[in-house]
Design an enzyme around this catalytic site. Sequence first.
Site, PDB file in Angstrom:
ATOM      1  N   HIS A  24       0.703  -1.115  -0.043  1.00  0.00           N
ATOM      2  CA  HIS A  24       0.028  -0.007  -0.017  1.00  0.00           C
ATOM      3  C   HIS A  24       0.766   1.373  -0.052  1.00  0.00           C
ATOM      4  O   HIS A  24       0.376   2.301  -0.364  1.00  0.00           O
ATOM      5  CB  HIS A  24      -0.989   0.188   1.016  1.00  0.00           C
ATOM      6  N   ASN A  74      -5.794   7.294   2.541  1.00  0.00           N
ATOM      7  CA  ASN A  74      -7.220   7.706   2.315  1.00  0.00           C
ATOM      8  C   ASN A  74      -7.509   9.342   2.648  1.00  0.00           C
ATOM      9  O   ASN A  74      -8.460   9.619   2.173  1.00  0.00           O
ATOM     10  CB  ASN A  74      -7.925   6.759   2.899  1.00  0.00           C
ATOM     11  N   ASN A 120      -9.156   5.257  -3.034  1.00  0.00           N
ATOM     12  CA  ASN A 120      -9.359   6.099  -1.945  1.00  0.00           C
ATOM     13  C   ASN A 120      -8.308   7.232  -1.767  1.00  0.00           C
ATOM     14  O   ASN A 120      -8.641   8.551  -1.705  1.00  0.00           O
ATOM     15  CB  ASN A 120      -9.677   5.491  -0.602  1.00  0.00           C
TER      16      ASN A 120
END
Length: 185
Positions: A24, A74, A120
Amino acid sequence: MPVSSIPQLFIAGLGNLPFPATRHSIGQFVIDGLAVRLGIRMSSVRGGHLGQGNAVVGQTLVHLTLFKSKSLMNISGPSIAAAYRQSVNAPSSMIVLTDSLSHRVDALSVKLGGSANGHNGVKSIISALGGEMGFYRFRLGIGRDESDAAAYVMGKLSSYERRYWHDQGLDLVLNEIEKVTLKAG
């Protein structure tokens, strides 16, 4: 040569600073690689880590601003938008490095504009830019397995992934940065 006559790019790497070297956080991992390769020193600033400098990318001199947000991915849009506005403030001179489950581990996909495509972190940036979508997305492939997507993206990069995005993958990113620079200049 004055900075104003050199093409300028703002490059933000998406990720979660408290979770480095995870899939991520591949965008921030690549920002670190760019900083080392190009000799740009990163410093802690309000909202993130920022580095600026002139660098030769391929055959092209460019003034780069590299940025990693301290906010979780996000909700990183406001800090990225603030740093962007203080540097290039031109959407086509902005590149966002993001993870992509839709692309194999050793793939890079470049896209100018368009929707967030369900990401996101990109949604947060678009929102913080008042709906502006005309920036580049460098989608860095992280692949996908049969496990839960959230667990997969939070998993550590394998040794292969770390080596790839520090070497050949970084070469691909630099090649695409040069293409964007030539269009922006």
